[in-house]
Every structure is written in structure tokens, then in C-alpha cells.
Write a protein that holds these residues in place. Structure first.
Motif, PDB file in Angstrom:
ATOM      1  N   MET A 126       0.832  -1.208   0.000  1.00 51.69           N
ATOM      2  CA  MET A 126       0.000   0.000   0.000  1.00 51.69           C
ATOM      3  C   MET A 126       0.870   1.263   0.000  1.00 51.69           C
ATOM      4  O   MET A 126       1.904   1.290   0.673  1.00 51.69           O
ATOM      5  N   GLU A 127       0.481   2.271  -0.757  1.00 57.07           N
ATOM      6  CA  GLU A 127       1.252   3.520  -0.837  1.00 57.07           C
ATOM      7  C   GLU A 127       1.267   4.274   0.497  1.00 57.07           C
ATOM      8  O   GLU A 127       0.270   4.244   1.227  1.00 57.07           O
ATOM      9  N   VAL A 128       2.371   4.935   0.792  1.00 60.85           N
ATOM     10  CA  VAL A 128       2.412   5.802   1.971  1.00 60.85           C
ATOM     11  C   VAL A 128       2.019   7.206   1.496  1.00 60.85           C
ATOM     12  O   VAL A 128       2.726   7.824   0.710  1.00 60.85           O
ATOM     13  N   ARG A 129       0.862   7.680   1.968  1.00 67.46           N
ATOM     14  CA  ARG A 129       0.328   8.937   1.436  1.00 67.46           C
ATOM     15  C   ARG A 129       0.165  10.036   2.477  1.00 67.46           C
ATOM     16  O   ARG A 129      -0.107  11.183   2.155  1.00 67.46           O
ATOM     17  N   LYS A 130       0.271   9.632   3.756  1.00 63.38           N
ATOM     18  CA  LYS A 130      -0.031  10.615   4.804  1.00 63.38           C
ATOM     19  C   LYS A 130       1.094  10.726   5.827  1.00 63.38           C
ATOM     20  O   LYS A 130       1.765   9.740   6.127  1.00 63.38           O
ATOM     21  N   ASP A 132       8.781  16.763  -0.233  1.00 58.99           N
ATOM     22  CA  ASP A 132       9.846  16.287  -1.120  1.00 58.99           C
ATOM     23  C   ASP A 132       9.850  14.767  -1.246  1.00 58.99           C
ATOM     24  O   ASP A 132      10.389  14.222  -2.200  1.00 58.99           O
ATOM     25  N   ALA A 133       9.244  14.082  -0.259  1.00 61.80           N
ATOM     26  CA  ALA A 133       9.169  12.610  -0.341  1.00 61.80           C
ATOM     27  C   ALA A 133       7.846  12.190  -0.994  1.00 61.80           C
ATOM     28  O   ALA A 133       7.510  11.004  -1.019  1.00 61.80           O
ATOM     29  N   ILE A 167      10.655   4.913   3.148  1.00 58.89           N
ATOM     30  CA  ILE A 167       9.607   4.325   2.305  1.00 58.89           C
ATOM     31  C   ILE A 167      10.171   3.141   1.504  1.00 58.89           C
ATOM     32  O   ILE A 167       9.527   2.117   1.346  1.00 58.89           O
ATOM     33  N   GLU A 168      11.432   3.299   1.058  1.00 63.59           N
ATOM     34  CA  GLU A 168      12.074   2.184   0.329  1.00 63.59           C
ATOM     35  C   GLU A 168      12.177   0.945   1.222  1.00 63.59           C
ATOM     36  O   GLU A 168      11.902  -0.169   0.788  1.00 63.59           O
ATOM     37  N   VAL A 169      12.583   1.157   2.475  1.00 68.93           N
ATOM     38  CA  VAL A 169      12.710   0.027   3.405  1.00 68.93           C
ATOM     39  C   VAL A 169      11.325  -0.590   3.644  1.00 68.93           C
ATOM     40  O   VAL A 169      11.166  -1.813   3.682  1.00 68.93           O
ATOM     41  N   TYR A 170      10.314   0.258   3.767  1.00 72.02           N
ATOM     42  CA  TYR A 170       8.949  -0.244   3.966  1.00 72.02           C
ATOM     43  C   TYR A 170       8.513  -1.092   2.761  1.00 72.02           C
ATOM     44  O   TYR A 170       7.934  -2.166   2.907  1.00 72.02           O
ATOM     45  N   LYS A 171       8.849  -0.599   1.571  1.00 75.73           N
ATOM     46  CA  LYS A 171       8.439  -1.341   0.364  1.00 75.73           C
ATOM     47  C   LYS A 171       9.102  -2.711   0.317  1.00 75.73           C
ATOM     48  O   LYS A 171       8.527  -3.679  -0.153  1.00 75.73           O
ATOM     49  N   LYS A 172      10.321  -2.772   0.821  1.00 74.53           N
ATOM     50  CA  LYS A 172      11.057  -4.027   0.791  1.00 74.53           C
ATOM     51  C   LYS A 172      10.497  -5.035   1.797  1.00 74.53           C
ATOM     52  O   LYS A 172      10.310  -6.208   1.473  1.00 74.53           O
ATOM     53  N   PHE A 173      10.222  -4.581   3.028  1.00 74.95           N
ATOM     54  CA  PHE A 173       9.836  -5.530   4.081  1.00 74.95           C
ATOM     55  C   PHE A 173       8.341  -5.504   4.429  1.00 74.95           C
ATOM     56  O   PHE A 173       7.841  -6.403   5.097  1.00 74.95           O
ATOM     57  N   GLY A 174       7.659  -4.427   4.040  1.00 70.88           N
ATOM     58  CA  GLY A 174       6.211  -4.327   4.322  1.00 70.88           C
ATOM     59  C   GLY A 174       5.887  -4.125   5.790  1.00 70.88           C
ATOM     60  O   GLY A 174       4.771  -4.421   6.229  1.00 70.88           O
ATOM     61  N   LYS A 175       6.860  -3.635   6.569  1.00 70.68           N
ATOM     62  CA  LYS A 175       6.637  -3.464   8.008  1.00 70.68           C
ATOM     63  C   LYS A 175       7.062  -2.054   8.462  1.00 70.68           C
ATOM     64  O   LYS A 175       7.642  -1.301   7.679  1.00 70.68           O
TER      65      LYS A 175
END
Ligand code: G1P
Length: 292
Positions: free
Chosen positions: A1-5, A46-47, A145-153
């Protein structure tokens, strides 16, 4: 899921800066000519995070005005031909979705994050604390966000502090798994030096899975009688993994008088229009001031 907030807790009293903070939010204190909170907001934008949720309190209205459009001022600057300033003022109001929600009682950082739940909903989100400015070539939130995308946590940003400073921060105990990435085993909020599991301190940038809300609801008051975010993360650990990313950036903690002064000094020394004069002034002081 995208990080939007991103949730920015800004309801604190700023007691370390009273009486200046009696009517004025500490987040609006200027680093020369830019308020601290603007650095935090720009980092989010910027992110690619456009929905900024400010958890505010009674005396925090100036923050809302700061990020709003001020047509009178824009017109004035336009008529006066002050194009650079005009551009600058317009930039500040570029957040597309500022959302302000009140924390009616100040029960701690964990409670402030929980107040944002109806706005965040069931999706991953960032929490950025309003005291800390991070200077790095690469945006720290983008890295998280990159780390989140990799591990989903969930992901917490940490930085290495001197031993004497561990009692000022949440400290993690973690296992190094790859360059600058740790898997968190435990966390302690503001431990005594002897009890600190490491020197890796939580820097004030978090990326959470929405499950943190469940944990915040059952987190008992901790250090200082407040509902601590660190304690909720500890509960989260019982159910899902939490990662930490170690940053090697320059961290400016503007939340104490000394940190605030050194931040301003550092930023002034990086500005061409101020650098020379400041250096001259410091040199003159050093000649006068006896060693402490
Ligand atoms: C908060 C957190 C702490 C973290 C710190 C970073 O403390 O509770 O874990 O290390 O922010 O600035 P505060 O500084 O609000 O007391």
C-alpha cells in the motif's frame, strides 16, 4: 500500500521555552527566517507525501495561518515587485491537503498519534516530530519508504548518539541485517546510561503500519506518566517485525535552548549573506571570552 499521509504532532506546550511559548508555538520558532515546522513539512512534500495531518492544540493557530494562502500579502509583494519573496511565500502554501485535528488533552506523544487515527485510516503512514531537522542529501523519508516497500513493516529512523545523551531519546536494541538496516528486538524510552541497550537513538521519523493504532489504544502511561509512542512500538513488536534505518545525516534537535541556538548558528554559517560577519563576530568573542 502507498504511503500517502504524514502525522505531525505539534500540540506540545514547549515548556522548555517558556515564556516564549505561552502564546507562540515552538514549531514556529525561526531558524533565521524559516520556522522549524516548515523544514519538517518540506521534507514530507519532497518525499511525495501530500496529506499532512497536524495534531494541534489550543495555542497553535499560527501554524495553520503559516501554511494557508495569504492573498493580501501576495498582492502586496506583487505590487512592490518583490518577486523572490512572493515566490517564497507562495511555496509555503503548496501543501495540497493540510489537515488540522485537535488533541484536546496532552496525554503524551503516543496519544497524539492515536488522535490522528480517524484521518489516517487503515493505511501505512509517517510520523515526523516537529523538533528535529535532518540535513542529508537524500530525503530520509524517501529512504524509509524504500525500506517499507522491501519488508512491508514499520520502520524507525535512528542515529548514533554519544553515551551521555542516551537518556534524552528512545533507544533501540537491534540486530544488524544489512547496510544501515536493523531488525528491532526491543526499545526503551529515555533509559539511564547503564540501562541503555545501545547508542542508537530514535530520531523522530517513523513509518508505521496501521496496526500501531491497536497498540496505542492499550498502551498504559509510561515515562513521565505519558502514553509513550516507544511503548506502543514495543507492543507492536510482539506481533510484527519492526525495522530501523540508521541515518548518518546531520541531526538538529531544536527542542532545547542549546540545540536551538546551535542550529541557528550552523544554518547562519551556511548562508553566504551571513557567514563572513558571523565568523568575524565569533572570532571577536573568542578573544574576549575566558576559557570555561
Ligand atoms: C520523543 C520520543 C523519543 C525520541 C525523541 C526524538 O521524545 O519519545 O523516543 O527519541 O522524540 O526527538 P521527546 O523529545 O518528545 O521528549
Amino acid at each position: 500500500m502507498e504511503v500517502r499521509k504524514a502525522v505531525l504532532p505539534v500540540a506540545g506546550w514547549g515548556t522548555r521555552f517558556l515564556p516564549a511559548t505561552k502564546a507562540m508555538p515552538k514549531e514556529m520558532f525561526p531558524i533565521i527566517d524559516k520556522p522549524v515546522i516548515q523544514f519538517i513539512v518540506e521534507e514530507c512534500l519532497d518525499a511525495g507525501i501530500e496529506n499532512i495531518v497536524f495534531v494541534t492544540g489550543r495555542h497553535k493557530r499560527p501554524i495553520e495561518h503559516h501554511f494557508d494562502i495569504n492573498t493580501d500579502l501576495e498582492k502586496h509583494l506583487e505590487n512592490a515587485g518583490k518577486t523572490e519573496l512572493l515566490k517564497n511565500i507562495m511555496e509555503i502554501s503548496r501543501i495540497t491537503n493540510p489537515i488540522y485535528i485537535r488533541q484536546k488533552e496532552q496525554l503524551g506523544l503516543g496519544h497524539a498519534v492515536l488522535v490522528a487515527e480517524p484521518v489516517v485510516g487503515y493505511e501505512p503512514f509517517i510520523v515526523s516530530l516537529g523538533d528535529v531537522i535532518i540535513k542529508d542529501e537524500e530525503n530520509i523519508l524517501t529512504k524509509m519508504i524504500e525500506v517499507y516497500k522491501k519488508f512491508g513493516k514499520s520502520v524507525i529512523a535512528v542515529f548514533e548518539v554519544e553515551e551521555k545523551d542516551v537518556s534524552k531519546y528512545g533507544i533501540i536494541d537491534g540486530r544488524h541485517i544489512e547496510k544501515d538496516i536493523y531488525i528491532v528486538d526491543n526499545l526503551v524510552e529515555k533509559p539511564k546510561v547503564a540501562e541503555a541497550p545501545s547508542k542508537l537513538a530514535i530520531v523522530g521519523r517513523y513509518l508505521f503500519t496501521p496496526r500501531i493504532f491497536e497498540k496505542l489504544k492499550i498502551t498504559p502511561p509510561g515515562k513521565g506518566g505519558e502514553i509513550q509512542l516507544t511503548d506502543a512500538i514495543k507492543l507492536l513488536l510482539e506481533e510484527e517485525a519492526v525495522y530501523a534505518i540508521k541515518i548518518n545525516s546531520r541531526v538538529y534537535d531544536t527542542g532545547t535552548p542549546l540545540g536551538y541556538i546551535t542550529t541557528i548558528l550552523d544554518f547562519a554559517l551556511q548562508r553566504e549573506d551571513l557567514r563572513e560577519e558571523i565568523i568575524r563576530y565569533i572570532r571577536s568573542l573568542i578573544v574576549e571570552i575566558p576559557e570555561v
